[in-house]
Write an enzyme that holds these catalytic residues in place. Structure first.
Site, PDB file in Angstrom:
ATOM      1  N   CYS A  53      -0.814   3.439  -6.585  1.00 58.40           N
ATOM      2  CA  CYS A  53      -1.712   2.885  -5.554  1.00 58.40           C
ATOM      3  C   CYS A  53      -1.902   1.426  -5.921  1.00 58.40           C
ATOM      4  CB  CYS A  53      -3.055   3.622  -5.578  1.00 58.40           C
ATOM      5  SG  CYS A  53      -4.370   2.803  -4.635  1.00 58.40           S
ATOM      6  N   CYS A 107       0.857  -1.174   0.000  1.00 57.10           N
ATOM      7  CA  CYS A 107       0.000   0.000   0.000  1.00 57.10           C
ATOM      8  C   CYS A 107       0.898   1.231   0.000  1.00 57.10           C
ATOM      9  CB  CYS A 107      -0.863  -0.022   1.258  1.00 57.10           C
ATOM     10  SG  CYS A 107      -1.876   1.448   1.454  1.00 57.10           S
TER      11      CYS A 107
HETATM   12  N1  DGL Z   1      -4.066   0.574  -1.846  1.00 54.35           N
HETATM   13  C1  DGL Z   1      -3.695   1.769  -1.202  1.00 54.35           C
HETATM   14  C2  DGL Z   1      -2.450   2.402  -1.839  1.00 54.35           C
HETATM   15  O1  DGL Z   1      -1.640   1.713  -2.428  1.00 54.35           O
HETATM   16  C3  DGL Z   1      -4.719   2.824  -0.911  1.00 54.35           C
HETATM   17  C4  DGL Z   1      -6.146   2.617  -1.191  1.00 54.35           C
HETATM   18  C5  DGL Z   1      -6.976   3.389  -0.187  1.00 54.35           C
HETATM   19  O2  DGL Z   1      -7.175   4.598  -0.372  1.00 54.35           O
HETATM   20  O3  DGL Z   1      -7.370   2.751   0.788  1.00 54.35           O
HETATM   21  O4  DGL Z   1      -2.248   3.590  -1.743  1.00 54.35           O
END
Ligand code: DGL
Length: 262
Positions: free
Chosen positions: A183, A72
Site C-alpha cells: 500500500c 495506489c
Molecule cells: N494508498 C492506497 C494503496 O496503495 C490505499 C489507502 C486507502 O485505503 O485509501 O492501496
C-alpha cells in the site's frame, strides 16, 4: 496546455512515488491528486474504487495528462485493466505488491504482504500468487487503520506503532523474513518497521521502481522535460490546507493545494 504526468492516490500515500519521480526527472510536469474525500479506498467496494479511478483519470486527461499513474495498489487492483481498455490513448502505470523482488530477497521462502483489504482480497493477488507463489509461501496481512494513520499525521503515535508492531509480528510469526509494502501509504512507515524489526526483515518498497517506470514511459510518449524544473501541481478532493501540511511534513515540499470537485 502542457502535456503532463498525472498521479493519483486516495490521499498522500502516492507522494512517496512522486518524490522519487521529481528527483529522477525534475523537469517533468506533474499533477498529483489526493482523493481524500473518498479515503480509505481499501475498505470500499471494488466497484466504488474503480468508479473513482475512472472519474479521476477522465479529469486528469482533460488537464493534459498523457501518462496516468495510480500510485495506489487498491485502485490499481480494482481498475488498471478497465482503464487501459476505456482510455486507449493514455498510458497507465499501476502499483502491485512487489512479490517478484521479494522472492529473490527471501532466504526463508516466506514472504509477508502488508496491504489493504481491497488489494489482498482482489483477483490481482490470486494472479500474483498463481504466477509467483510456487516456490515461496505468501502470507497476507491487512494493515487495518494504517493508511488513515499516515494520511492524518498519526504515523508516529503510540497507538499506530503498537498496531504496526502487531501486524508485522503476525507476519514474522509465520516465518516471513521479507516484507512487501503493498500500500503506497506504508512507504511512510518504512523507518518504523525497520526499528520494530531491528533490521531482521528485508522490506520491499516499490516506490522508486514505479517512479523510474513513469519517467521511462513519459520519455517514450515525449512529455517535455526541457525545463530545469517542471510545473508540479497538487490537487485534492477535500481539505486543501490539511493536505498541504501533510505534503510539507512527508516530503518537505511547500506548496498550495487546489480543491477540485471531481
Ligand atoms: N494508498 C492506497 C494503496 O496503495 C490505499 C489507502 C486507502 O485505503 O485509501 O492501496
Amino acid at each position: 496546455m502542457d502535456r503532463n504526468v498525472g498521479v493519483f492516490d486516495s490521499g498522500v500515500g502516492g507522494l512517496a512515488v512522486l518524490a522519487h519521480l521529481h528527483r529522477i526527472a525534475p523537469g517533468l510536469p506533474t499533477i498529483y491528486v489526493a482523493d481524500r474525500r473518498h479515503l480509505p479506498y481499501g475498505e470500499k467496494s471494488e466497484q466504488f474504487v474503480a468508479g473513482r479511478a475512472h472519474t479521476l483519470t477522465k479529469n486528469l486527461i482533460n488537464q493534459g495528462s498523457a501518462v496516468v499513474t495510480m500510485a495506489c495498489n487498491t485502485a490499481s487492483a480494482a481498475a488498471l485493466e478497465s482503464l487501459r481498455a476505456g482510455f486507449p490513448e493514455t498510458r497507465f502505470v499501476g502499483m502491485e505488491p512487489a512479490i517478484k523482488p521479494a522472492v529473490l530477497a527471501s532466504t526463508a521462502g516466506v514472504i509477508g504482504v502488508l496491504a489493504t483489504q481491497g488489494t489482498l482480497g482482489g483477483r490481482l493477488m490470486v494472479r500474483l500468487e498463481d504466477a509467483l507463489g510456487a516456490d515461496v509461501r505468501i502470507v497476507r496481512q491487512v494493515g487495518h487503520g494504517l493508511a488513515s494513520a499516515v494520511e492524518f499525521g498519526a504515523e508516529n503515535e503510540e497507538q499506530t506503532i503498537a498496531s504496526l508492531a502487531e501486524h508485522v509480528n503476525a507476519l514474522r510469526m509465520e516465518g516471513a523474513d521479507t516484507l512487501v509494502l503493498g500500500c503506497s501509504h506504508y512507504s511512510f512507515l518504512h523507518d518504523s518497521i525497520t526499528e520494530l524489526t531491528g533490521g531482521d526483515v528485508t522490506i520491499i518498497d516499490p516506490s522508486e521502481a514505479v517512479a523510474r517506470q513513469i519517467a521511462r514511459m513519459a520519455s517514450e510518449v515525449g512529455i517535455g522535460t526541457e525545463d530545469a524544473m517542471g510545473t508540479h501541481r497538487y490537487l485534492t478532493t477535500a481539505d486543501p490546507a490539511a493536505v498541504a501540511t501533510r505534503i510539507a511534513a512527508l516530503t518537505g515540499v511547500e506548496t498550495t493545494v487546489e480543491l477540485v470537485s471531481w
